[in-house]
Design a protein around this motif. Structure first.
Motif, mmCIF file in Angstrom:
data_model
loop_
_atom_site.group_PDB
_atom_site.id
_atom_site.type_symbol
_atom_site.label_atom_id
_atom_site.label_comp_id
_atom_site.label_asym_id
_atom_site.label_seq_id
_atom_site.Cartn_x
_atom_site.Cartn_y
_atom_site.Cartn_z
ATOM 1 N N ASP A 164 0.828 -1.205 0.000
ATOM 2 C CA ASP A 164 0.000 0.000 0.000
ATOM 3 C C ASP A 164 0.861 1.252 0.000
ATOM 4 N N GLY A 168 -0.315 1.395 -3.475
ATOM 5 C CA GLY A 168 -1.714 1.598 -3.152
ATOM 6 C C GLY A 168 -2.100 3.048 -2.921
ATOM 7 N N ARG A 169 -1.320 3.770 -2.139
ATOM 8 C CA ARG A 169 -1.661 5.163 -1.843
ATOM 9 C C ARG A 169 -1.650 6.019 -3.097
ATOM 10 N N ARG A 172 -4.756 5.197 -5.248
ATOM 11 C CA ARG A 172 -6.010 5.773 -4.769
ATOM 12 C C ARG A 172 -5.969 7.288 -4.625
ATOM 13 N N ARG A 213 -4.720 0.516 -10.862
ATOM 14 C CA ARG A 213 -5.440 1.376 -9.929
ATOM 15 C C ARG A 213 -6.644 0.638 -9.321
ATOM 16 N N SER A 215 -7.026 -2.488 -8.890
ATOM 17 C CA SER A 215 -6.656 -3.590 -7.992
ATOM 18 C C SER A 215 -6.561 -3.128 -6.544
ATOM 19 N N PHE A 216 -6.295 -1.837 -6.328
ATOM 20 C CA PHE A 216 -6.159 -1.287 -4.977
ATOM 21 C C PHE A 216 -7.414 -0.547 -4.528
ATOM 22 N N GLY A 219 -8.071 -1.181 -1.007
ATOM 23 C CA GLY A 219 -6.903 -1.110 -0.148
ATOM 24 C C GLY A 219 -5.877 -2.145 -0.566
ATOM 25 N N GLY A 220 -4.883 -2.356 0.296
ATOM 26 C CA GLY A 220 -3.797 -3.256 -0.066
ATOM 27 C C GLY A 220 -3.956 -4.677 0.432
ATOM 28 N N VAL A 223 -4.464 -7.386 -2.411
ATOM 29 C CA VAL A 223 -3.233 -7.519 -3.188
ATOM 30 C C VAL A 223 -2.177 -8.255 -2.383
#
Length: 304
Positions: A164, A168-169, A172, A213, A215-216, A219-220, A223
């Motif tokens: 993430d 991830g961050r 998102r 994008r 996939s996250f 959140g993480g 994944v």
């Protein structure tokens, strides 16, 4: 192209994209596409145009915890064929092929292991990731560290926060969507030339970025579990796969540093009954993108 979801008996939602340009053709072949890592159902955009040229329907599914599919905390690799069959039954698809790219390879092989031959017609793996026990020599240090971390009983819990933090961050950050694209291009430019060249195509880059994008989205956690399952015991051995009567192909780039060719060569020997197609001048992503027509022609048995 249509988006679909199904509520499974355990209450989970499974989601997919259905690329069906010939809905009136009830005899057309159907291909279930399994996305890479990280990835999502949107990755089907990459193969759908070529599949259309083969009059083939593509179903591209989100794995649990990615995209719109519900997170499944205790899932295993061998749970995946059950989800595939649930979607196939829902869509009234009796027979089908499977194609797993990169991190989708364990799931394609799980289908070979678990789905009967009266339903599964053939399977292909492209730039596939195989059990880490086959050796990681030649693999990028980042991928080796990721697999080692994900497989560790001691520090495996850090996989989700790490993924993430790394991707991830940024994925998102919807106020600054170009950040993920910039990250992806920078990452690809550090790869061998065949892969670096892939980001010169704007349409391809956009498709991969949006699939990543998505996939996250949740959140993480989803994944992170995905890479943990890929890095650990899959619940079956390659040498125990029954490939009798099944057209099965492994495609791999000679310049792949995400998953070295040596892993694919060892995997092919263990499985037996499969045909390894080495693309000497290709790397990881380029093998998947530049040879789709050959890959589908072989898998579909020459059907066009």
């Amino acid at each position: 192209m249509a988006e679909g979801t199904l509520t499974l008996p355990d209450g989970r939602t499974i989601a997919w994209m259905d690329y069906n340009d010939f809905p009136e053709d009830t005899k057309q072949p159907t291909l279930f596409y399994f996305h890479g890592f990280p990835g999502s159902r949107l990755e089907g955009d990459l193969v759908a145009p070529t599949a259309k040229g083969h009059s083939t329907r593509v179903i591209s599914m989100d794995r649990p915890g990615m995209g719109l599919s519900t997170f499944q905390p205790n899932r295993t690799v061998l749970d995946w064929p059950k989800d595939v069959l649930a979607v196939a039954d829902h869509l009234r698809i009796q027979k089908f092929y499977v194609l797993g790219c990169s991190g989708g390879s364990p799931y394609a092989l799980a289908c070979v292991h678990a789905i009967s031959r009266d339903r599964l017609l053939g399977a292909s793996v492209v730039a596939g990731l195989y059990p880490a026990g086959l050796g990681t020599a030649g693999m990028t240090m980042g991928n080796r560290v990721l697999l080692w971390t994900a497989s560790s009983e001691w520090i495996g819990g850090w996989t989700g926060p790490l993924m993430d933090m790394m991707i991830g961050r940024v994925a998102r950050d919807y106020d600054h969507p170009d950040r993920l694209k910039e990250w992806f291009i920078k990452e690809m430019k550090s790869k061998p030339a065949p892969d670096a060249a892939c980001v010169e195509d704007e349409w391809t880059t956009e498709r991969i970025v949006e699939a990543t994008r998505e996939s996250f989205r949740q959140g993480g956690e989803g994944v992170a579990l995905d890479i943990k399952l890929i890095a650990k015991d899959w619940g079956f051995e390659l040498q125990d796969l029954n490939t009798d009567g099944l057209g099965m192909y492994l495609w791999h780039g000679g310049q792949d540093v995400n998953v070295p060719l040596a892993m694919a060569e060892k995997a092919a020997k263990l499985m037996g009954g499969v045909e390894l197609k080495v693309l000497e001048e290709e790397a990881h992503l380029s093998a998947s993108l530049k040879h789709q027509d050959e890959i589908l022609t072989a898998l579909l048995g020459g059907m066009t």
